[in-house]
Design a protein around this motif. Structure first.
Motif, PDB file in Angstrom:
ATOM      1  N   TYR A   1      64.329  81.848  41.163  1.00  0.00           N
ATOM      2  CA  TYR A   1      64.805  82.619  42.310  1.00  0.00           C
ATOM      3  C   TYR A   1      64.164  82.073  43.580  1.00  0.00           C
ATOM      4  O   TYR A   1      62.979  81.727  43.596  1.00  0.00           O
ATOM      5  CB  TYR A   1      64.491  84.107  42.127  1.00  0.00           C
ATOM      6  CG  TYR A   1      65.184  84.679  40.915  1.00  0.00           C
ATOM      7  CD1 TYR A   1      66.464  85.214  41.009  1.00  0.00           C
ATOM      8  CD2 TYR A   1      64.577  84.619  39.663  1.00  0.00           C
ATOM      9  CE1 TYR A   1      67.119  85.697  39.883  1.00  0.00           C
ATOM     10  CE2 TYR A   1      65.225  85.095  38.530  1.00  0.00           C
ATOM     11  CZ  TYR A   1      66.496  85.634  38.647  1.00  0.00           C
ATOM     12  OH  TYR A   1      67.151  86.096  37.530  1.00  0.00           O
ATOM     13  N   ARG A   2      64.978  81.996  44.627  1.00  0.00           N
ATOM     14  CA  ARG A   2      64.521  81.451  45.896  1.00  0.00           C
ATOM     15  C   ARG A   2      64.953  82.361  47.046  1.00  0.00           C
ATOM     16  O   ARG A   2      65.837  83.206  46.885  1.00  0.00           O
ATOM     17  CB  ARG A   2      65.087  80.038  46.101  1.00  0.00           C
ATOM     18  CG  ARG A   2      64.562  79.030  45.083  1.00  0.00           C
ATOM     19  CD  ARG A   2      65.174  77.656  45.259  1.00  0.00           C
ATOM     20  NE  ARG A   2      64.536  76.667  44.393  1.00  0.00           N
ATOM     21  CZ  ARG A   2      64.876  75.387  44.337  1.00  0.00           C
ATOM     22  NH1 ARG A   2      65.866  74.922  45.098  1.00  0.00           N
ATOM     23  NH2 ARG A   2      64.237  74.561  43.524  1.00  0.00           N
ATOM     24  N   THR A   3      64.342  82.142  48.196  1.00  0.00           N
ATOM     25  CA  THR A   3      64.667  82.934  49.379  1.00  0.00           C
ATOM     26  C   THR A   3      65.822  82.291  50.136  1.00  0.00           C
ATOM     27  O   THR A   3      65.846  81.074  50.337  1.00  0.00           O
ATOM     28  CB  THR A   3      63.445  83.061  50.301  1.00  0.00           C
ATOM     29  OG1 THR A   3      62.368  83.639  49.563  1.00  0.00           O
ATOM     30  CG2 THR A   3      63.755  83.951  51.491  1.00  0.00           C
ATOM     31  N   LEU A   4      66.768  83.104  50.559  1.00  0.00           N
ATOM     32  CA  LEU A   4      67.958  82.620  51.253  1.00  0.00           C
ATOM     33  C   LEU A   4      67.676  82.489  52.750  1.00  0.00           C
ATOM     34  O   LEU A   4      67.985  83.379  53.555  1.00  0.00           O
ATOM     35  CB  LEU A   4      69.125  83.576  51.006  1.00  0.00           C
ATOM     36  CG  LEU A   4      70.496  83.157  51.550  1.00  0.00           C
ATOM     37  CD1 LEU A   4      70.986  81.878  50.872  1.00  0.00           C
ATOM     38  CD2 LEU A   4      71.508  84.278  51.354  1.00  0.00           C
ATOM     39  N   GLY A   5      67.068  81.363  53.116  1.00  0.00           N
ATOM     40  CA  GLY A   5      66.778  81.120  54.526  1.00  0.00           C
ATOM     41  C   GLY A   5      65.959  82.240  55.133  1.00  0.00           C
ATOM     42  O   GLY A   5      65.099  82.836  54.488  1.00  0.00           O
ATOM     43  N   ARG A   6      66.264  82.552  56.371  1.00  0.00           N
ATOM     44  CA  ARG A   6      65.487  83.585  57.047  1.00  0.00           C
ATOM     45  C   ARG A   6      66.053  84.988  56.827  1.00  0.00           C
ATOM     46  O   ARG A   6      65.581  85.949  57.431  1.00  0.00           O
ATOM     47  CB  ARG A   6      65.395  83.281  58.542  1.00  0.00           C
ATOM     48  CG  ARG A   6      66.679  83.357  59.334  1.00  0.00           C
ATOM     49  CD  ARG A   6      66.385  83.082  60.802  1.00  0.00           C
ATOM     50  NE  ARG A   6      67.536  83.337  61.656  1.00  0.00           N
ATOM     51  CZ  ARG A   6      67.513  83.225  62.979  1.00  0.00           C
ATOM     52  NH1 ARG A   6      66.401  82.859  63.581  1.00  0.00           N
ATOM     53  NH2 ARG A   6      68.588  83.479  63.689  1.00  0.00           N
ATOM     54  N   THR A   7      67.068  85.104  55.955  1.00  0.00           N
ATOM     55  CA  THR A   7      67.575  86.439  55.630  1.00  0.00           C
ATOM     56  C   THR A   7      66.552  87.230  54.827  1.00  0.00           C
ATOM     57  O   THR A   7      66.576  88.460  54.832  1.00  0.00           O
ATOM     58  CB  THR A   7      68.877  86.369  54.802  1.00  0.00           C
ATOM     59  OG1 THR A   7      68.587  85.867  53.485  1.00  0.00           O
ATOM     60  CG2 THR A   7      69.913  85.484  55.477  1.00  0.00           C
ATOM     61  N   GLY A   8      65.689  86.515  54.090  1.00  0.00           N
ATOM     62  CA  GLY A   8      64.710  87.174  53.243  1.00  0.00           C
ATOM     63  C   GLY A   8      65.262  87.613  51.901  1.00  0.00           C
ATOM     64  O   GLY A   8      64.522  88.120  51.052  1.00  0.00           O
ATOM     65  N   GLU A   9      66.559  87.397  51.674  1.00  0.00           N
ATOM     66  CA  GLU A   9      67.171  87.799  50.407  1.00  0.00           C
ATOM     67  C   GLU A   9      66.667  86.912  49.269  1.00  0.00           C
ATOM     68  O   GLU A   9      66.565  85.692  49.412  1.00  0.00           O
ATOM     69  CB  GLU A   9      68.697  87.693  50.493  1.00  0.00           C
ATOM     70  CG  GLU A   9      69.335  88.590  51.535  1.00  0.00           C
ATOM     71  CD  GLU A   9      69.365  90.051  51.130  1.00  0.00           C
ATOM     72  OE1 GLU A   9      69.142  90.342  49.934  1.00  0.00           O
ATOM     73  OE2 GLU A   9      69.613  90.899  52.005  1.00  0.00           O
ATOM     74  N   ASN A  10      66.375  87.529  48.141  1.00  0.00           N
ATOM     75  CA  ASN A  10      65.930  86.808  46.957  1.00  0.00           C
ATOM     76  C   ASN A  10      67.136  86.598  46.044  1.00  0.00           C
ATOM     77  O   ASN A  10      67.751  87.565  45.586  1.00  0.00           O
ATOM     78  CB  ASN A  10      64.844  87.611  46.235  1.00  0.00           C
ATOM     79  CG  ASN A  10      64.150  86.799  45.162  1.00  0.00           C
ATOM     80  OD1 ASN A  10      63.814  85.641  45.368  1.00  0.00           O
ATOM     81  ND2 ASN A  10      63.943  87.406  44.004  1.00  0.00           N
TER      82      ASN A  10
END
Length: 362
Positions: free
Chosen positions: A52-61
């Motif tokens: 799992y990774r962070t979607l840019g600066r959205t902070g969504e995992n």
């Protein structure tokens, strides 16, 4: 000269003569376009067999592997099989769902909508794409997608197939598609906005430029990232550094070019996925139309370790000879993947400004 002094002098001379060569090698590396491709700083967070990774600066995992929406409606699959495949992917840990308003004449969205019933919608980050370049057309497509997907909101809507230099201008024009997206976001129908394209990295850069001129910052950008791309009209070399700089979520696609890249017989599916995961991608979207391909995606995530520059260089060396002319990246060199070129009506008409300046002939 004493024997000891002779060897000391010889050693100094040898070291000095080696300096230009070493310096030249380091300079060559820095100037090598391949050396400019950013690499992932972390493999992500592992949970079970998925990363799992962070979607840019959205902070969504989100899951590092995304489920491509086109393939779930391919011929040969029953509705029940498609729904079961999507749910199996979610049950095993894939949370990023890809789709598009135009995939399989809407059937992909309809099937995903059915698959996301019974509580599955709450388990995923749902993305779809629209083709409309005008506000009116984009509004209609967003509403249609919401209905097909059986949801009151879509997590991410992306402007699809930014493959022409006039696409950014049309989208950001007065009464353009961006107005529809911003209105939908304000109404709570969509949460984030991005764009996709597969033709030319210069067009991606122009889209980012036009967005900046309008004071807009995209949440995501989707583009081809694969073992051939680095050698020909490269998104990884030209666009990826800018996305990292702006902290925009990177969605990699066409890691195998719909299987065409594998026909080069230079790389394996796992190598293709491992390469894309080694870049600073938030998600690598891959087409999955059967259980074996789903298993393959999880095997890639399970066995993934970030590749270093030497490993990347070795892998790209295997593809260089067959990749330099874009032969296996048909999405760049042909119209085979250009659905909006085959259906220009999906884009909508010209903006009011264009119609005023150049009225359509009667």
């Amino acid at each position: 000269m004493k024997r000891r002094d002779f060897f000391k002098t010889a050693a100094v001379c040898t070291a000095a003569s080696a300096l230009p060569t070493a310096f030249a090698q380091e300079t060559h590396k820095e100037n090598d376009p391949m050396h400019q491709i950013p690499l992932a700083s972390s493999p992500g967070t592992r949970k079970g067999d998925m990363l799992y990774r962070t979607l840019g600066r959205t902070g969504e995992n989100v899951s590092a592997i995304g489920m491509g929406g086109f393939h779930i409606a391919k011929h040969g699959l029953t509705d029940e099989q498609s729904i079961a495949l999507v749910r199996s992917a979610i049950d095993r840990g894939i949370t990023f769902m890809d789709n598009s308003w135009d995939y399989n004449e809407g059937q992909s969205e309809i099937l995903m909508g059915k698959a996301l019933k019974d509580g599955y919608r709450q388990k995923v980050f749902l993305m779809t794409k629209i083709d409309g370049r005008t506000k009116e057309t984009a509004e209609r497509q967003i509403e249609t997608s919401l209905e097909r997907l059986q949801t009151d909101h879509i997590d991410l809507v992306q402007h699809h197939e930014i493959i022409r230099f006039d696409d950014p201008d049309r989208i950001f024009a007065e009464s353009g598609a961006m107005e529809a997206c911003l209105a939908a976001k304000k109404a709570g129908k969509i949460r984030y906005i991005g764009f996709t394209g597969h033709k030319d990295p210069h067009i991606h850069l122009y889209m980012l430029k036009v967005a900046a001129e309008h004071g807009f910052h995209f949440d995501t950008v989707q583009m081809p990232l694969n073992v051939m791309d680095a050698h020909f009209r490269s998104f990884a070399q030209m666009v990826l550094p800018e996305l990292v700089k702006q902290d925009i979520g990177v969605l990699g696609m066409k890691s195998m070019g719909d299987g065409v890249i594998l026909k080069s017989k230079t790389v394996s599916p796992i190598e293709c996925l491992h390469y894309a995961l080694s870049l600073p991608t938030s998600v690598v979207i891959t087409g999955i139309e059967k259980q074996e391909i789903l298993d393959q995606a999880f095997e890639a995530a399970k066995t993934f370790q970030p590749m270093n520059r030497d490993q990347i260089a070795q892998l790209l060396a295997k593809t260089k000879e067959v990749a330099v002319a874009g032969k296996y990246e048909l999405f760049k060199t042909s119209s085979h993947f250009d659905s909006t070129a085959k259906h220009p009506d999906w884009l909508g008409g010209d903006s009011p400004t264009v119609q005023k300046l150049a009225p359509p002939s009667t």
